[in-house]
Design a protein around this motif. Sequence first.
Motif, short mmCIF file in Angstrom:
data_model
loop_
_atom_site.label_atom_id
_atom_site.label_comp_id
_atom_site.label_asym_id
_atom_site.label_seq_id
_atom_site.Cartn_x
_atom_site.Cartn_y
_atom_site.Cartn_z
N GLY A 1 39.29 38.32 38.48
CA GLY A 1 39.65 39.70 38.61
C GLY A 1 39.76 39.92 40.41
O GLY A 1 40.76 40.78 40.44
N ARG A 2 39.04 39.37 40.97
CA ARG A 2 39.30 39.70 42.39
C ARG A 2 40.50 39.02 43.01
O ARG A 2 41.37 39.60 43.55
N THR A 3 40.92 37.83 42.57
CA THR A 3 42.15 37.15 42.82
C THR A 3 43.36 37.82 42.51
O THR A 3 44.23 38.07 43.13
N ALA A 4 43.26 38.36 41.10
CA ALA A 4 44.30 39.07 40.41
C ALA A 4 44.40 40.43 41.19
O ALA A 4 45.74 40.89 41.54
N GLY A 5 43.45 41.13 41.53
CA GLY A 5 43.38 42.30 42.36
C GLY A 5 44.11 42.02 43.64
O GLY A 5 44.88 42.98 43.90
#
Length: 154
Positions: free
Chosen positions: A108-112
């Motif tokens: 999620g952090r990478t996608a964000g």
Amino acid sequence: MSDATDQDAPSGRSNEQMLSYWITLVDSLLTGRVNESLAEHGLTRAQWQLMNALTERPQTTEELGGSLTPAAAGSEEGPRTVEEHLDELVESGWLVAEGELYTLTSTGRTAGERVAAVVEELRAEITQGISEEQYRVVVESLQTIAGNLDYQRG
């Protein structure tokens, strides 16, 4: 003053005088462009705002509910709850629920971060040709108008 009028402007007044016309038009165009861009990454506007709030620290559903703007709280299908948005993000593997707290996963952090870069490019495109000072004046003017219309921040 220009003689240009717009057929969509209800009073037939000059476009330059129709504040509500321009606000409505820009809001519609901006909302459409942002929603389209986020949808390409599998997100709604509300989900994007929730993920942004979670970049700071894990939060509860109640805390996250306060981070949504009214424009993002609903969807094309109608209003949706914070829980529904969070459930979709958990199902996508972008968030994890630990007790009452939601936390971004590494995915999620990478996608964000990837979506944040796209959003920054979009902001630059949208504000192209407007100086920082002009942008500041527009935002401050709209805040003043909102206050004049009895808007009070949550």
